[in-house]
Design a protein around this motif. Structure first.
Motif, short mmCIF file in Angstrom:
data_model
loop_
_atom_site.label_atom_id
_atom_site.label_comp_id
_atom_site.label_asym_id
_atom_site.label_seq_id
_atom_site.Cartn_x
_atom_site.Cartn_y
_atom_site.Cartn_z
N GLU A 124 0.85 -1.19 0.00
CA GLU A 124 0.00 0.00 0.00
C GLU A 124 0.89 1.23 0.00
OE1 GLU A 124 -2.93 0.40 3.03
OE2 GLU A 124 -3.73 -1.62 2.72
N CYS A 125 0.43 2.26 -0.68
CA CYS A 125 1.13 3.54 -0.68
C CYS A 125 0.12 4.61 -0.26
CB CYS A 125 1.70 3.85 -2.05
SG CYS A 125 2.66 5.39 -2.08
N HIS A 126 0.49 5.37 0.75
CA HIS A 126 -0.35 6.45 1.26
C HIS A 126 0.18 7.77 0.68
CE1 HIS A 126 -2.46 4.21 4.65
NE2 HIS A 126 -1.67 3.31 4.06
N ASP A 127 -0.54 8.31 -0.28
CA ASP A 127 -0.12 9.54 -0.96
C ASP A 127 0.07 10.70 0.01
OD1 ASP A 127 -0.16 8.28 -3.43
OD2 ASP A 127 -2.23 8.87 -3.85
N GLY A 128 1.11 11.48 -0.25
CA GLY A 128 1.35 12.69 0.52
C GLY A 128 1.92 12.48 1.91
N GLN A 188 3.15 7.00 11.21
CA GLN A 188 2.47 6.82 12.49
C GLN A 188 2.19 8.16 13.16
OE1 GLN A 188 5.61 6.13 11.81
NE2 GLN A 188 6.94 6.61 13.52
N LEU A 189 2.93 9.20 12.81
CA LEU A 189 2.68 10.53 13.35
C LEU A 189 1.88 11.39 12.38
CD1 LEU A 189 6.23 11.29 14.80
CD2 LEU A 189 4.23 10.40 16.01
N GLU A 190 2.13 11.23 11.10
CA GLU A 190 1.50 12.07 10.08
C GLU A 190 0.06 11.67 9.76
OE1 GLU A 190 4.08 12.84 6.61
OE2 GLU A 190 5.63 11.79 7.77
N ARG A 250 -3.63 2.96 10.86
CA ARG A 250 -4.37 2.01 11.68
C ARG A 250 -5.39 1.25 10.85
NH1 ARG A 250 -5.96 1.07 17.18
NH2 ARG A 250 -7.22 -0.81 17.00
N ALA A 251 -6.08 1.95 9.95
CA ALA A 251 -7.08 1.30 9.10
C ALA A 251 -6.42 0.26 8.20
CB ALA A 251 -7.83 2.33 8.27
N ASP A 267 -5.45 -2.70 10.42
CA ASP A 267 -6.64 -3.45 10.83
C ASP A 267 -7.16 -4.33 9.69
OD1 ASP A 267 -6.59 -2.42 13.39
OD2 ASP A 267 -8.16 -0.93 13.03
N ARG A 268 -7.23 -3.77 8.48
CA ARG A 268 -7.70 -4.56 7.33
C ARG A 268 -6.78 -5.75 7.08
NH1 ARG A 268 -8.39 0.50 5.13
NH2 ARG A 268 -6.45 0.30 3.96
N PHE A 269 -5.49 -5.50 7.08
CA PHE A 269 -4.53 -6.56 6.81
C PHE A 269 -4.59 -7.65 7.87
CE2 PHE A 269 -0.34 -8.50 7.18
CZ PHE A 269 -0.17 -8.97 5.89
N LEU A 270 -4.59 -7.25 9.13
CA LEU A 270 -4.62 -8.23 10.21
C LEU A 270 -5.91 -9.04 10.21
CD1 LEU A 270 -2.94 -6.12 13.01
CD2 LEU A 270 -1.94 -8.04 11.74
N ALA A 271 -7.01 -8.39 9.93
CA ALA A 271 -8.29 -9.11 9.87
C ALA A 271 -8.28 -10.13 8.74
CB ALA A 271 -9.43 -8.12 9.68
N ALA A 272 -7.68 -9.78 7.62
CA ALA A 272 -7.64 -10.69 6.47
C ALA A 272 -6.69 -11.87 6.69
CB ALA A 272 -7.22 -9.92 5.22
#
Length: 104
Positions: A67-71, A77-79, A85-86, A89-94
């Motif tokens: 996954e890449c989070h733009d910007g 974890q700070l930005e 977290r989302a 959570d998705r990855f761990l649930a899967a």
């Protein structure tokens, strides 16, 4: 300066040594041996671990997700903790069952 002291146990030389060790690690060499579900998350504006490097690492790990989070820069974890977290959570649930069944 305070962040440097916190990350390095209080000393700039210790932090410098940590950075040198991390920079010299050849993650691509051991990535193919991973046998656990893996999520590689990149910050689209990260100059320390650029998205291209993270994408290549994910490609070297069998079955890894990317996954890449733009910007977002290096300190996701700070930005952008909510979106990080989302993603986690998705990855761990899967992959909950696979992680429980893993042997180390």
């Amino acid at each position: 300066a305070q962040a440097t002291r916190l990350r390095a146990g209080g000393t700039v030389p210790a932090y410098r040594q940590l950075v040198e060790v991390m920079a010299s690690a050849d993650m691509m060499a051991w990535a193919p041996s991973f046998r656990l579900p893996t999520l590689v998350i990149a910050g689209g504006a990260d100059k320390v671990a650029p998205p291209e490097s993270c994408r290549a690492l994910a490609g070297a790990i069998p079955g890894a997700a990317y996954e890449c989070h733009d910007g977002i820069g290096h300190y996701m974890q700070l930005e952008d903790p909510k979106n990080l977290r989302a993603s986690l959570d998705r990855f761990l649930a899967a992959h909950d069952d696979a992680a429980k069944a893993a042997t180390y």
